[in-house]
Design a protein around this motif. Structure first.
Motif, mmCIF file in Angstrom:
data_model
loop_
_atom_site.group_PDB
_atom_site.id
_atom_site.type_symbol
_atom_site.label_atom_id
_atom_site.label_comp_id
_atom_site.label_asym_id
_atom_site.label_seq_id
_atom_site.Cartn_x
_atom_site.Cartn_y
_atom_site.Cartn_z
ATOM 1 N N VAL A 16 32.575 -20.573 1.085
ATOM 2 C CA VAL A 16 31.208 -21.071 1.259
ATOM 3 C C VAL A 16 30.257 -19.925 0.950
ATOM 4 N N ASP A 17 28.988 -20.252 0.744
ATOM 5 C CA ASP A 17 28.009 -19.192 0.521
ATOM 6 C C ASP A 17 27.696 -18.455 1.821
ATOM 7 N N VAL A 18 27.416 -19.238 2.868
ATOM 8 C CA VAL A 18 26.940 -18.652 4.125
ATOM 9 C C VAL A 18 27.615 -19.326 5.303
ATOM 10 N N VAL A 19 28.017 -18.503 6.290
ATOM 11 C CA VAL A 19 28.483 -18.991 7.583
ATOM 12 C C VAL A 19 27.483 -18.553 8.639
ATOM 13 N N VAL A 20 27.089 -19.458 9.500
ATOM 14 C CA VAL A 20 26.240 -19.150 10.656
ATOM 15 C C VAL A 20 27.064 -19.408 11.909
ATOM 16 N N VAL A 21 27.113 -18.444 12.798
ATOM 17 C CA VAL A 21 27.829 -18.596 14.059
ATOM 18 C C VAL A 21 26.801 -18.748 15.173
ATOM 19 N N GLY A 22 26.794 -19.910 15.802
ATOM 20 C CA GLY A 22 25.841 -20.201 16.859
ATOM 21 C C GLY A 22 24.750 -21.134 16.382
ATOM 22 N N SER A 23 24.534 -22.209 17.138
ATOM 23 C CA SER A 23 23.567 -23.223 16.714
ATOM 24 C C SER A 23 22.368 -23.298 17.637
ATOM 25 N N GLY A 24 21.952 -22.142 18.193
ATOM 26 C CA GLY A 24 20.678 -22.112 18.890
ATOM 27 C C GLY A 24 19.539 -22.259 17.896
ATOM 28 N N PRO A 25 18.305 -22.278 18.362
ATOM 29 C CA PRO A 25 17.184 -22.498 17.446
ATOM 30 C C PRO A 25 17.118 -21.486 16.318
ATOM 31 N N ASN A 26 17.494 -20.233 16.581
ATOM 32 C CA ASN A 26 17.460 -19.242 15.517
ATOM 33 C C ASN A 26 18.575 -19.456 14.503
ATOM 34 N N GLY A 27 19.765 -19.808 14.966
ATOM 35 C CA GLY A 27 20.850 -20.106 14.046
ATOM 36 C C GLY A 27 20.528 -21.304 13.174
ATOM 37 N N LEU A 28 19.956 -22.344 13.785
ATOM 38 C CA LEU A 28 19.587 -23.531 13.008
ATOM 39 C C LEU A 28 18.460 -23.222 12.020
ATOM 40 N N ALA A 29 17.494 -22.396 12.437
ATOM 41 C CA ALA A 29 16.402 -22.032 11.532
ATOM 42 C C ALA A 29 16.938 -21.265 10.330
ATOM 43 N N ALA A 30 17.837 -20.306 10.569
ATOM 44 C CA ALA A 30 18.422 -19.542 9.468
ATOM 45 C C ALA A 30 19.181 -20.462 8.522
ATOM 46 N N ALA A 31 19.975 -21.358 9.082
ATOM 47 C CA ALA A 31 20.749 -22.284 8.252
ATOM 48 C C ALA A 31 19.835 -23.167 7.420
ATOM 49 N N LEU A 32 18.723 -23.608 7.999
ATOM 50 C CA LEU A 32 17.811 -24.491 7.280
ATOM 51 C C LEU A 32 17.160 -23.768 6.101
ATOM 52 N N VAL A 33 16.758 -22.507 6.318
ATOM 53 C CA VAL A 33 16.175 -21.726 5.225
ATOM 54 C C VAL A 33 17.182 -21.561 4.096
ATOM 55 N N LEU A 34 18.404 -21.190 4.448
ATOM 56 C CA LEU A 34 19.415 -20.900 3.434
ATOM 57 C C LEU A 34 19.861 -22.174 2.711
ATOM 58 N N ALA A 35 19.996 -23.266 3.443
ATOM 59 C CA ALA A 35 20.324 -24.532 2.795
ATOM 60 C C ALA A 35 19.184 -24.980 1.890
ATOM 61 N N LEU A 268 24.898 -14.189 12.598
ATOM 62 C CA LEU A 268 25.407 -14.340 13.951
ATOM 63 C C LEU A 268 24.251 -14.554 14.921
ATOM 64 N N ASP A 269 24.167 -15.749 15.465
ATOM 65 C CA ASP A 269 23.184 -16.048 16.511
ATOM 66 C C ASP A 269 23.839 -15.726 17.849
ATOM 67 N N VAL A 270 24.094 -14.428 18.054
ATOM 68 C CA VAL A 270 24.802 -13.967 19.246
ATOM 69 C C VAL A 270 24.099 -12.736 19.800
ATOM 70 N N ALA A 271 24.360 -12.436 21.062
ATOM 71 C CA ALA A 271 23.853 -11.223 21.684
ATOM 72 C C ALA A 271 24.639 -10.016 21.166
ATOM 73 N N PRO A 272 24.126 -8.789 21.349
ATOM 74 C CA PRO A 272 24.877 -7.606 20.925
ATOM 75 C C PRO A 272 26.297 -7.586 21.460
ATOM 76 N N ARG A 273 26.480 -8.029 22.676
ATOM 77 C CA ARG A 273 27.829 -8.083 23.242
ATOM 78 C C ARG A 273 28.710 -9.039 22.429
ATOM 79 N N GLY A 274 28.111 -10.119 21.911
ATOM 80 C CA GLY A 274 28.865 -11.049 21.088
ATOM 81 C C GLY A 274 29.306 -10.417 19.781
ATOM 82 N N LEU A 275 28.442 -9.596 19.165
ATOM 83 C CA LEU A 275 28.827 -8.891 17.945
ATOM 84 C C LEU A 275 29.969 -7.927 18.236
ATOM 85 N N LEU A 276 29.914 -7.240 19.355
ATOM 86 C CA LEU A 276 31.008 -6.344 19.721
ATOM 87 C C LEU A 276 32.309 -7.110 19.901
#
Length: 503
Positions: A16-35, A268-276
């Protein structure tokens, strides 16, 4: 460094071109821009329903619909992302209470922030002119203020005059000068209650800025509630994503970046701890150390009530308010927030309450009501403070206890269990300090791009921080388009519908 999903093995083709992890408002906004740029996008969500904090469920009794996290949405009208997306055009009815927020005091008094600035000032007596002077110039120029507050903090303000007006007021209200403007006790309490949304002692620059911005929006665009609950916003975003060909996969917990399909970019629509957790072994040691130093702030214990009738507020006008701040005087608010910041439970906690039935009676069976509340507590608290919440409501609405049919409690520790981004119950995505607003999650010029090739952060732990605005996702997506795909489009144009072709 180990190979990541965003940087496929040499010779491998991206699935795929892009994967977004997390569907909070920021994850959905990023996905919408990229789509919107014509990219193939897939979103993975660990929960059974998408939306993150934009969910509405029957938490207490059948027929009583409670917002799981966010409930009131001034940024759904004001943020650049949502102004471009246009929620009403996507079928979301944003309903405006007559009173944006209220702040009851003992003795049956209350400060009322009406949409109408003049009506608000008239109700504040001798402090009315001071309130008008504080908020009038800001409300008249609210768009550049919002654009500044919702920026990535890496660009100069477009309207320097508006920025300076806001800065002067932030310095005033975030310093010992904060008591100089008002003479009575109602207006200071009304303003302090808004600044305390940040779950931080309100006499500091960052909480003062947040309070002034929210207060400005109350008079400029209101504090609306979506009909049917916050899930309506998520549903509109998801429907548009589907129309643009993006896929959203729920009940899919991601435990490692290596488990993702090969992609040219991962957001990644995750907290820093999630990235770790997802990529800690692959991160440079210094960057990982900075992520571990990221500070989370005070937390929230969520208490929802099913009621047999409306809350019997003692002060006139509170029955018309969508949002109420229940803590008492400015001094009481300061004591309560300082206790939380010091790791203690306040005897009388700050309680943020929302009564959706003021504008949306369909949220409960006929004649019944729901009441949404948060109490501020120390980070990581496992204490059920619902009795203290009841006491605070009862303090300003005698007889409230007799109306409670059921309650549903999620402690601060439980908030993190329900949503890993709410670390310790911190629903703001990080401590609200001036430094950490600018340098979140780490002090880098590009706060969204991680050291891993093609991997970006887009959560509320990146600028501009907390609230349902979608701008962290939009800023991250704009960088992905330029840096990974060579697309130099305005992301807001993509939100509106444009589909430019890669160079």
């Amino acid at each position: 460094m180990a190979t990541t999903a965003a940087h496929p093995r040499r010779g491998a083709r991206a699935e795929v071109d892009v994967v977004v992890v997390g569907s909070g408002p920021n994850g959905l906004a990023a996905a919408l821009v990229l789509a919107g740029a014509g990219l193939d996008v897939v979103v993975y969500e660990g929960a059974g329903t998408a939306g993150g904090g934009l969910r509405t469920e029957q938490l207490t009794l059948p027929g009583f619909w409670h917002d799981v996290c966010s409930a009131v949405h001034p940024m759904a009208v004001a943020s650049p992302f949502f102004r471009a997306f246009d929620l009403p055009a996507h079928g979301v009815e944003l309903m405006q209470p007559d009173v944006a927020y209220a702040h009851p005091l003992d003795g049956g008094r209350a400060g009322l922030a009406w949409r109408d600035l003049e009506r608000t000032a008239a109700g504040l007596g001798r402090d009315g002119p001071a309130w008008r002077a504080l908020f009038g110039p800001l409300a008249a120029r609210w768009r550049p203020l919002v654009d500044l507050a919702m920026s990535d903090y890496r660009s100069p303000p477009r309207d320097l005059g508006s920025a300076l007006r806001l800065a002067a007021r932030v310095v005033e209200q975030g310093s010992p000068l904060w008591g100089a403007r008002f003479r009575g006790d109602v207006a200071p309490a009304l303003l302090t209650g808004v600044g305390a949304h940040t779950i931080a002692p309100p006499r500091a620059l960052a909480p003062a800025g947040a309070g002034l911005l929210l207060g400005t929006l109350a008079h400029a665009v209101g504090w609306p509630l979506p009909r049917g609950g916050s899930r309506a916003i998520a549903a509109a975003l998801l429907a548009e994503l589907s129309r643009r060909g993006a896929r959203v996969v729920t009940d899919h917990r991601v435990d490692s970046l290596a488990a993702l399909p090969a992609a040219r970019a991962v957001l990644l629509d995750v907290a820093p701890r999630g990235l770790l957790r997802l990529a800690g072994a692959d991160l440079p040691r210094g960057y990982a150390r900075q992520l571990r130093r990221y500070r989370h702030g005070g937390a929230a214990c969520k208490v929802d009530f099913a009621l047999s009738g409306p809350v019997p507020w003692a002060a006139e006008g509170c029955d018309r308010a969508g949002t109420l701040h229940l803590v008492g005087s400015r001094a009481e608010a300061v004591r309560a927030e300082r206790a939380v910041a010091a790791g203690r439970h306040a005897d009388r906690p700050y309680v943020l309450a929302v009564q959706p039935g003021v504008v949306d009676p369909g949220r409960a069976p006929a004649g019944r009501h729901v009441l949404w509340t948060y109490a501020h507590v120390p980070n990581g608290s496992a204490r059920d403070v619902s009795d203290a919440v009841v006491a605070q409501v009862e303090r300003f609405a005698p007889g409230f206890r007799d109306l409670v049919l059921a309650r549903h409690v999620v402690t601060a520790a439980g908030e993190e269990t329900r949503n890993p981004n709410y670390v310790g119950g911190d629903i703001s995505g990080g401590a609200t300090t001036l430094w950490q607003l600018v340098a979140r999650p780490v002090p880098r010029w590009d706060p969204y791009r991680t050291p891993l090739p093609g991997v970006y952060l887009c959560s509320a732990s990146t600028p501009p921080g907390q609230a349902v605005h979608g701008m962290s996702g939009l800023h991250a997506a704009a960088r992905v388009l330029r840096q990974r795909f060579g697309i130099a489009a305005d992301p807001l144009d993509l939100v509106r519908a444009g589909v430019p072709q890669p160079r």
